[in-house]
Design a protein around this motif. Structure first.
Motif, PDB file in Angstrom:
ATOM      1  N   ASP A 321      15.933  45.183  -2.734  1.00  0.00           N
ATOM      2  CA  ASP A 321      15.325  46.479  -3.061  1.00  0.00           C
ATOM      3  C   ASP A 321      14.602  47.044  -1.843  1.00  0.00           C
ATOM      4  O   ASP A 321      14.374  46.343  -0.855  1.00  0.00           O
ATOM      5  N   ASN A 322      14.248  48.315  -1.923  1.00  0.00           N
ATOM      6  CA  ASN A 322      13.560  48.996  -0.814  1.00  0.00           C
ATOM      7  C   ASN A 322      12.095  49.258  -1.148  1.00  0.00           C
ATOM      8  O   ASN A 322      11.513  50.243  -0.679  1.00  0.00           O
ATOM      9  N   GLY A 323      11.494  48.364  -1.926  1.00  0.00           N
ATOM     10  CA  GLY A 323      10.118  48.554  -2.378  1.00  0.00           C
ATOM     11  C   GLY A 323       9.074  48.129  -1.360  1.00  0.00           C
ATOM     12  O   GLY A 323       9.333  48.044  -0.156  1.00  0.00           O
ATOM     13  N   ILE A 324       7.881  47.804  -1.875  1.00  0.00           N
ATOM     14  CA  ILE A 324       6.738  47.494  -1.006  1.00  0.00           C
ATOM     15  C   ILE A 324       6.828  46.108  -0.392  1.00  0.00           C
ATOM     16  O   ILE A 324       6.134  45.809   0.577  1.00  0.00           O
ATOM     17  N   GLY A 325       7.691  45.238  -0.943  1.00  0.00           N
ATOM     18  CA  GLY A 325       7.869  43.887  -0.392  1.00  0.00           C
ATOM     19  C   GLY A 325       6.899  42.889  -0.992  1.00  0.00           C
ATOM     20  O   GLY A 325       5.678  43.078  -0.914  1.00  0.00           O
ATOM     21  N   ILE A 326       7.442  41.846  -1.580  1.00  0.00           N
ATOM     22  CA  ILE A 326       6.598  40.815  -2.179  1.00  0.00           C
ATOM     23  C   ILE A 326       5.915  40.001  -1.090  1.00  0.00           C
ATOM     24  O   ILE A 326       6.484  39.759  -0.027  1.00  0.00           O
ATOM     25  N   LYS A 327       4.662  39.579  -1.342  1.00  0.00           N
ATOM     26  CA  LYS A 327       3.915  38.796  -0.365  1.00  0.00           C
ATOM     27  C   LYS A 327       4.124  37.308  -0.599  1.00  0.00           C
ATOM     28  O   LYS A 327       4.429  36.881  -1.716  1.00  0.00           O
ATOM     29  N   GLU A 328       3.909  36.520   0.459  1.00  0.00           N
ATOM     30  CA  GLU A 328       4.143  35.078   0.382  1.00  0.00           C
ATOM     31  C   GLU A 328       3.247  34.422  -0.661  1.00  0.00           C
ATOM     32  O   GLU A 328       3.682  33.530  -1.384  1.00  0.00           O
ATOM     33  N   ASP A 329       1.986  34.868  -0.743  1.00  0.00           N
ATOM     34  CA  ASP A 329       1.083  34.253  -1.714  1.00  0.00           C
ATOM     35  C   ASP A 329       1.454  34.603  -3.139  1.00  0.00           C
ATOM     36  O   ASP A 329       1.140  33.860  -4.075  1.00  0.00           O
ATOM     37  N   GLN A 330       2.158  35.713  -3.335  1.00  0.00           N
ATOM     38  CA  GLN A 330       2.645  36.057  -4.668  1.00  0.00           C
ATOM     39  C   GLN A 330       3.813  35.160  -5.065  1.00  0.00           C
ATOM     40  O   GLN A 330       3.945  34.785  -6.237  1.00  0.00           O
ATOM     41  N   ILE A 331       4.641  34.807  -4.099  1.00  0.00           N
ATOM     42  CA  ILE A 331       5.776  33.923  -4.376  1.00  0.00           C
ATOM     43  C   ILE A 331       5.300  32.534  -4.767  1.00  0.00           C
ATOM     44  O   ILE A 331       5.822  31.912  -5.685  1.00  0.00           O
ATOM     45  N   SER A 332       4.276  32.037  -4.055  1.00  0.00           N
ATOM     46  CA  SER A 332       3.812  30.663  -4.264  1.00  0.00           C
ATOM     47  C   SER A 332       2.671  30.551  -5.271  1.00  0.00           C
ATOM     48  O   SER A 332       2.216  29.447  -5.558  1.00  0.00           O
ATOM     49  N   SER A 333       2.207  31.661  -5.816  1.00  0.00           N
ATOM     50  CA  SER A 333       1.074  31.626  -6.743  1.00  0.00           C
ATOM     51  C   SER A 333       1.421  30.870  -8.028  1.00  0.00           C
ATOM     52  O   SER A 333       2.485  31.088  -8.614  1.00  0.00           O
ATOM     53  N   PRO A 334       0.537  29.967  -8.492  1.00  0.00           N
ATOM     54  CA  PRO A 334       0.785  29.262  -9.760  1.00  0.00           C
ATOM     55  C   PRO A 334       0.745  30.189 -10.975  1.00  0.00           C
ATOM     56  O   PRO A 334       1.118  29.784 -12.076  1.00  0.00           O
ATOM     57  N   LYS A 335       0.278  31.433 -10.769  1.00  0.00           N
ATOM     58  CA  LYS A 335       0.227  32.394 -11.867  1.00  0.00           C
ATOM     59  C   LYS A 335       1.446  33.317 -11.898  1.00  0.00           C
ATOM     60  O   LYS A 335       1.552  34.166 -12.787  1.00  0.00           O
ATOM     61  N   SER A 336       2.341  33.144 -10.945  1.00  0.00           N
ATOM     62  CA  SER A 336       3.578  33.944 -10.927  1.00  0.00           C
ATOM     63  C   SER A 336       4.608  33.277 -11.842  1.00  0.00           C
ATOM     64  O   SER A 336       5.582  32.663 -11.391  1.00  0.00           O
ATOM     65  N   TYR A 337       4.370  33.394 -13.140  1.00  0.00           N
ATOM     66  CA  TYR A 337       5.172  32.655 -14.112  1.00  0.00           C
ATOM     67  C   TYR A 337       6.645  33.060 -14.092  1.00  0.00           C
ATOM     68  O   TYR A 337       7.527  32.223 -14.297  1.00  0.00           O
ATOM     69  N   GLY A 338       6.895  34.357 -13.863  1.00  0.00           N
ATOM     70  CA  GLY A 338       8.285  34.801 -13.821  1.00  0.00           C
ATOM     71  C   GLY A 338       9.046  34.172 -12.673  1.00  0.00           C
ATOM     72  O   GLY A 338      10.183  33.720 -12.842  1.00  0.00           O
ATOM     73  N   ILE A 339       8.415  34.101 -11.497  1.00  0.00           N
ATOM     74  CA  ILE A 339       9.055  33.489 -10.326  1.00  0.00           C
ATOM     75  C   ILE A 339       9.220  31.990 -10.541  1.00  0.00           C
ATOM     76  O   ILE A 339      10.262  31.415 -10.203  1.00  0.00           O
ATOM     77  N   ILE A 340       8.201  31.355 -11.109  1.00  0.00           N
ATOM     78  CA  ILE A 340       8.303  29.920 -11.416  1.00  0.00           C
ATOM     79  C   ILE A 340       9.476  29.666 -12.345  1.00  0.00           C
ATOM     80  O   ILE A 340      10.249  28.723 -12.159  1.00  0.00           O
ATOM     81  N   SER A 341       9.627  30.524 -13.355  1.00  0.00           N
ATOM     82  CA  SER A 341      10.739  30.386 -14.303  1.00  0.00           C
ATOM     83  C   SER A 341      12.083  30.498 -13.590  1.00  0.00           C
ATOM     84  O   SER A 341      13.010  29.713 -13.852  1.00  0.00           O
ATOM     85  N   MET A 342      12.195  31.455 -12.645  1.00  0.00           N
ATOM     86  CA  MET A 342      13.446  31.598 -11.902  1.00  0.00           C
ATOM     87  C   MET A 342      13.743  30.344 -11.082  1.00  0.00           C
ATOM     88  O   MET A 342      14.876  29.843 -11.074  1.00  0.00           O
ATOM     89  N   TYR A 343      12.739  29.834 -10.388  1.00  0.00           N
ATOM     90  CA  TYR A 343      12.925  28.629  -9.574  1.00  0.00           C
ATOM     91  C   TYR A 343      13.373  27.443 -10.444  1.00  0.00           C
ATOM     92  O   TYR A 343      14.286  26.691 -10.076  1.00  0.00           O
ATOM     93  N   GLU A 344      12.733  27.278 -11.593  1.00  0.00           N
ATOM     94  CA  GLU A 344      13.065  26.140 -12.454  1.00  0.00           C
ATOM     95  C   GLU A 344      14.464  26.272 -13.037  1.00  0.00           C
ATOM     96  O   GLU A 344      15.191  25.286 -13.165  1.00  0.00           O
ATOM     97  N   ARG A 345      14.849  27.468 -13.411  1.00  0.00           N
ATOM     98  CA  ARG A 345      16.205  27.673 -13.954  1.00  0.00           C
ATOM     99  C   ARG A 345      17.261  27.366 -12.889  1.00  0.00           C
ATOM    100  O   ARG A 345      18.291  26.752 -13.187  1.00  0.00           O
ATOM    101  N   VAL A 346      16.999  27.798 -11.650  1.00  0.00           N
ATOM    102  CA  VAL A 346      17.958  27.536 -10.565  1.00  0.00           C
ATOM    103  C   VAL A 346      18.040  26.038 -10.285  1.00  0.00           C
ATOM    104  O   VAL A 346      19.134  25.487 -10.094  1.00  0.00           O
ATOM    105  N   ARG A 347      16.890  25.363 -10.250  1.00  0.00           N
ATOM    106  CA  ARG A 347      16.883  23.913 -10.026  1.00  0.00           C
ATOM    107  C   ARG A 347      17.638  23.191 -11.138  1.00  0.00           C
ATOM    108  O   ARG A 347      18.315  22.196 -10.890  1.00  0.00           O
ATOM    109  N   ALA A 348      17.483  23.657 -12.373  1.00  0.00           N
ATOM    110  CA  ALA A 348      18.180  23.038 -13.504  1.00  0.00           C
ATOM    111  C   ALA A 348      19.690  23.128 -13.342  1.00  0.00           C
ATOM    112  O   ALA A 348      20.435  22.299 -13.872  1.00  0.00           O
TER     113      ALA A 348
END
Length: 375
Positions: A321-348
């Protein structure tokens, strides 16, 4: 000291030397001098690390010893003895134990010395004023074993949690499919019957009859309710996913996304629909939904590009996308449940996922999973 024990000690330190945290945790608890040297050309060895005890108590390493070579730390017969032992250990790749006489301006005396070639280019040197180096080595070895056991226990616990998450996700998907069918089939059919009954009453009513006006109002409400039922059913579990497959579902989802967000989407799919295992299709669709939701809610994008293709036994897709760009701390945040869900589904799915953001220039999501997982 047996050669078997020395080999165990050597193997213990092979990984430890590359891990500065492990060196700090383990080495600093041992009450003897531990030094790590790096081999250089011309048969020289340079000091690169010391444990806490050596730094604070050992007269050999006073001042600023890091970076110095053996001939700068030792002199005379002391240097000859220890340098010869280093060379023997280095050339044979075997442990060497010697006792040498330390010539030092502050204190002379005999010292025990153990030299272990532990990794490419590195040697571990343990110096001990007490006669029993083996006891200290054993203590260190046991500490490392306990650490490794704790790490293995943590790994197994994490694996169990991940398997449980997969089970929960699969159970949720089954329930979603059932609820979606029940809403669409049972509730949808009953509303259709009500609609047919109202149409009959309209035909029977007189043109000026106020009852006809009321029925028309109710009929309009029923139409809206049927549309809502279809939308809710599709959001819970798109029927196209079960009946038509992954590709048509993604195409439908993109159309809906553009309609409700106004974000322009460019979709490029080059994959045969029948290639995908049902479980893979469901998991990838949920990852896609989560990614699109994040874009709609957080990215402030006006355009995005979606590319999905198969390549040498893998399915790969990227969303840019051409948006504002996600920050590194948002990717690694323990509260980023949606991103955590994506990572876990891919690992599965035994896959790989990468998320990168550039401030002011957008975010890129890349996913790669094997086509035959769980087949």
């Amino acid at each position: 000291m047996s050669s078997v024990f020395l080999e165990e000690i050597k193997n213990t330190f092979i990984s430890a030397v590359a891990d500065k945290t492990l060196i700090c945790d383990m080495f600093n608890n041992i009450q003897c001098s531990i030094a790590i040297y790096e081999a250089e050309g011309n048969n020289t060895f340079r000091l690169i690390a010391l444990n806490k005890y050596a730094n604070e108590n050992d007269i050999t390493f006073t001042g600023n010893p890091i970076g110095k070579r053996l001939n700068e730390l030792y002199s005379g017969l002391s240097y000859i003895s220890i340098h010869s032992a280093f060379l023997r250990a280095w050339n044979s790749k075997r442990c060497e134990k010697i006792t040498f006489y330390l010539n030092h301006k502050e204190r002379d005396g005999w010292r025990n010395c153990l030299i272990l070639p532990i990794s490419t280019g590195r040697i571990l040197n343990i110096l001990d004023d007490m006669p029993d180096i083996a006891r200290l080595l054993k203590e260190l070895y046991e500490q490392e074993k306990r650490l490794r056991a704790a790490e293995e226990e943590a790994r197994q616990s994490k694996e169990k949690l991940r398997n449980f998450l997969i089970y929960i996700q699969n159970t949720i998907e089954e329930e979603r499919a059932k609820i979606s069918r029940d809403i669409h089939d049972d509730l949808g059919q009953q509303l259709t019957v009500v609609k047919m009954g109202l149409l009959y009453l309209i035909n029977e009513a007189k043109n000026e009859d106020p009852i006809k006006t009321k029925i028309n109002e109710i009929l309009e409400m029923i139409k809206n309710l049927i549309a809502s039922v279809k939308k809710i059913s599709s959001n819970i579990r798109p029927s196209t996913l079960d009946h038509l497959g992954f590709v048509p579902t993604i195409e439908w989802q993109v159309e809906e996304f553009q309609k409700y967000t106004g974000i322009q989407c460019e979709l490029d799919i080059s994959i045969e629909n029948e290639l995908l295992d049902k479980n893979i299709a469901i998991q990838l669709f949920r990852i896609f939904q989560e990614a699109m939701s994040n874009i709609a809610n957080h990215s402030k994008a006006t355009w995005l590009y979606i590319n999905i293709y198969s390549n040498q036994g893998f399915i790969e897709f990227s969303i840019i996308d051409n948006g504002i760009g996600i920050k590194e701390d948002q990717i690694s945040s323990p509260k980023s449940y949606g991103i955590i869900s994506m990572y876990e589904r891919v690992r599965a799915l035994s896959g790989e996922i990468e998320i990168k953001g550039v401030e002011g220039r957008g975010t890129t999501l890349r996913i790669k999973v094997p086509l035959n997982k769980h087949r």
